[in-house]
Design an enzyme around this catalytic site. Sequence first.
Site, PDB file in Angstrom:
ATOM      1  N   SER A  13       0.859  -1.173   0.000  1.00 32.48           N
ATOM      2  CA  SER A  13       0.000   0.000   0.000  1.00 32.48           C
ATOM      3  C   SER A  13       0.900   1.229   0.000  1.00 32.48           C
ATOM      4  O   SER A  13       1.904   1.254  -0.721  1.00 32.48           O
ATOM      5  CB  SER A  13      -0.940  -0.055   1.210  1.00 32.48           C
ATOM      6  OG  SER A  13      -1.906   0.970   1.147  1.00 32.48           O
ATOM      7  N   HIS A  40      -2.840  -1.287  -3.105  1.00 35.61           N
ATOM      8  CA  HIS A  40      -4.003  -0.463  -2.777  1.00 35.61           C
ATOM      9  C   HIS A  40      -3.959   0.799  -3.630  1.00 35.61           C
ATOM     10  O   HIS A  40      -2.913   1.433  -3.751  1.00 35.61           O
ATOM     11  CB  HIS A  40      -3.981  -0.058  -1.310  1.00 35.61           C
ATOM     12  CG  HIS A  40      -4.172  -1.207  -0.385  1.00 35.61           C
ATOM     13  ND1 HIS A  40      -3.924  -1.115   0.960  1.00 35.61           N
ATOM     14  CD2 HIS A  40      -4.605  -2.480  -0.600  1.00 35.61           C
ATOM     15  CE1 HIS A  40      -4.192  -2.276   1.537  1.00 35.61           C
ATOM     16  NE2 HIS A  40      -4.594  -3.128   0.601  1.00 35.61           N
ATOM     17  N   ASP A 131      -3.880  -4.937   6.192  1.00 30.79           N
ATOM     18  CA  ASP A 131      -4.245  -5.827   5.093  1.00 30.79           C
ATOM     19  C   ASP A 131      -3.004  -6.590   4.622  1.00 30.79           C
ATOM     20  O   ASP A 131      -1.928  -6.016   4.487  1.00 30.79           O
ATOM     21  CB  ASP A 131      -4.845  -5.033   3.931  1.00 30.79           C
ATOM     22  CG  ASP A 131      -5.356  -5.942   2.823  1.00 30.79           C
ATOM     23  OD1 ASP A 131      -5.826  -7.059   3.150  1.00 30.79           O
ATOM     24  OD2 ASP A 131      -5.278  -5.541   1.656  1.00 30.79           O
TER      25      ASP A 131
END
Length: 186
Positions: A13, A40, A131
Site C-alpha cells: 500500500s 491499494h 491488510d
Amino acid sequence: MSRPYDIITIGGSAGSVPVVMQLLEALPARLPVPVVIVLHRLRNVKSDMSKLLLPGRRLSEPEDKELLKENCIYLAPQNYHLILEADKSFMLDYSEPVSFSRPSITITFNSIAEVYGEKALGILLSGSNDDGAEGLCRIIAAGGTGVVLHPQATEFRIMPQSAIDRCSGVKIMTVPQMKDLILNNI
C-alpha cells in the site's frame, strides 16, 4: 529440477510502489513463474499504475476467468478483489472491502496459498493498515514462504509489522535480500 516457487505474489500500500519497481526491475526478461501484484489504489480515480510500474515490460490487469500464465506479471485491477481459483484462473470480486481495501492483499494471498501451497512466495511491503498480514500467515501455514519488508526500511510500517506480530515463521528482509531470494529460487 524443481524450483522452490511456482508463483510470486507481492502486496503493498502506501510507500510500496518504489519497492515494487525495484523488485520488478531485478526480474529476468523471461520469467519462469507468474507474478501477481496487489497494490491499494484509490477506488474512483483513474489509475495509470500499470504504465508506471514497468515501462517497456508486459504487465496486465487480468480479466475475470483469465488463466494465469508463466512469464506474465499481473496487477490486481483497481476496485476489485483478485482471487485465484483452483483451475488457476482469476476471479474478480466486488464484495466488501477488507481492512478498508479493495483489492485486498489478504484475499489474494489466501487464494494463492490455497492453490499453490508450499510453492507460493508471498511478499508484503509497506502500508498504513494490516491488510495482507492474515494472508501472509495463510501462505506460511500452507508451507509457502512469507516475507515482509523490514519495518525500518518502510515509510509506513504498520503493514509489515502486523505480519511480523501475527505470523510465526515470517522472514524479515531488505529489498536487496528480497531480490536475491527471488532470483535464486525461480
